[in-house]
Design an enzyme around this catalytic site. Structure first.
Site, mmCIF file in Angstrom:
data_model
loop_
_atom_site.group_PDB
_atom_site.id
_atom_site.type_symbol
_atom_site.label_atom_id
_atom_site.label_comp_id
_atom_site.label_asym_id
_atom_site.label_seq_id
_atom_site.Cartn_x
_atom_site.Cartn_y
_atom_site.Cartn_z
ATOM 1 N N ARG A 165 8.469 31.057 45.273
ATOM 2 C CA ARG A 165 9.162 31.194 43.985
ATOM 3 C C ARG A 165 10.324 30.209 43.920
ATOM 4 N NH1 ARG A 165 11.024 35.360 40.011
ATOM 5 N NH2 ARG A 165 12.389 34.108 38.726
ATOM 6 N N ARG A 186 6.601 30.492 37.059
ATOM 7 C CA ARG A 186 6.847 30.933 38.431
ATOM 8 C C ARG A 186 5.560 31.377 39.094
ATOM 9 N NH1 ARG A 186 9.996 35.335 35.115
ATOM 10 N NH2 ARG A 186 10.072 33.486 33.898
ATOM 11 N N ASP A 200 6.977 36.737 40.145
ATOM 12 C CA ASP A 200 8.194 37.398 39.700
ATOM 13 C C ASP A 200 8.013 38.875 39.961
ATOM 14 O OD1 ASP A 200 10.700 37.728 38.449
ATOM 15 O OD2 ASP A 200 9.753 38.100 36.508
ATOM 16 N N ASP A 240 10.039 42.544 39.578
ATOM 17 C CA ASP A 240 11.187 43.233 39.007
ATOM 18 C C ASP A 240 11.134 44.702 39.380
ATOM 19 O OD1 ASP A 240 12.326 41.037 37.618
ATOM 20 O OD2 ASP A 240 10.910 41.313 35.961
#
Length: 163
Positions: A86, A95, A98, A100
């Site tokens: 990344r 990217r 990712d 989260d």
């Protein structure tokens, strides 16, 4: 012993074979210390948020049971992003991976490095639809239901690519 906490992680990729990136990350989430992957949503294709001069994303949500603290889990997620090469060149840019942290039990966390529930999640169809697929009866800490939020965001731009 630290109790198990249900955590939900959003995954996204739009570089270097995004479906494979997300699939590999889902496997790796199950191998994190003190953590078990309980389930994962289907994979969904979505238009990028922000700059449109990039490929579409592949997104999913994973349901974990973890004994890690919220910050320790965040550290593990960021390390996994780094293993997937990344690079953060621009906000909302392309990217390889990712990750989260969307939810951590019923906790509301406001720290410089971490905000949970993820502050943008309830407005993102590519988060709410996979989350509702996994846990339709889930209620967010603010009392809103995941299924109703997902239904309110339904969009033909979100396409299931892999069950």
């Amino acid at each position: 012993m630290t109790p198990l906490v249900d955590a939900y992680v959003g995954l996204g990729s739009n570089l270097d074979e995004p479906e494979a990136q997300v699939a590999q990350a889902l496997e790796a989430l199950g191998e994190l210390p003190l953590t078990h992957r309980l389930d994962a949503s289907s994979l969904y294709a979505s238009r990028p948020l922000g700059p449109q001069d990039q490929p579409d994303f592949v997104n999913a949500v994973a349901h974990l049971a973890t004994r890690l603290s919220p910050l320790a889990l965040l550290d593990q997620l960021q390390a996994l992003e780094q293993r997937h090469r990344r690079v953060r060149r621009r906000h909302w840019g392309p990217r390889t991976l990712d990750l989260d942290l969307l939810l951590f039990g019923k906790q509301v966390i406001e720290m410089p490095r971490l905000r949970v529930p993820h502050p943008e999640m309830s407005a993102r169809v590519f988060v709410m639809v996979p989350l509702a697929e996994l846990s339709p009866a889930l209620i967010l800490p603010d009392g809103r239901g995941v299924k109703a939020l997902a239904e309110s965001l339904a969009s033909p731009d979100l396409i299931k690519v892999l069950p």
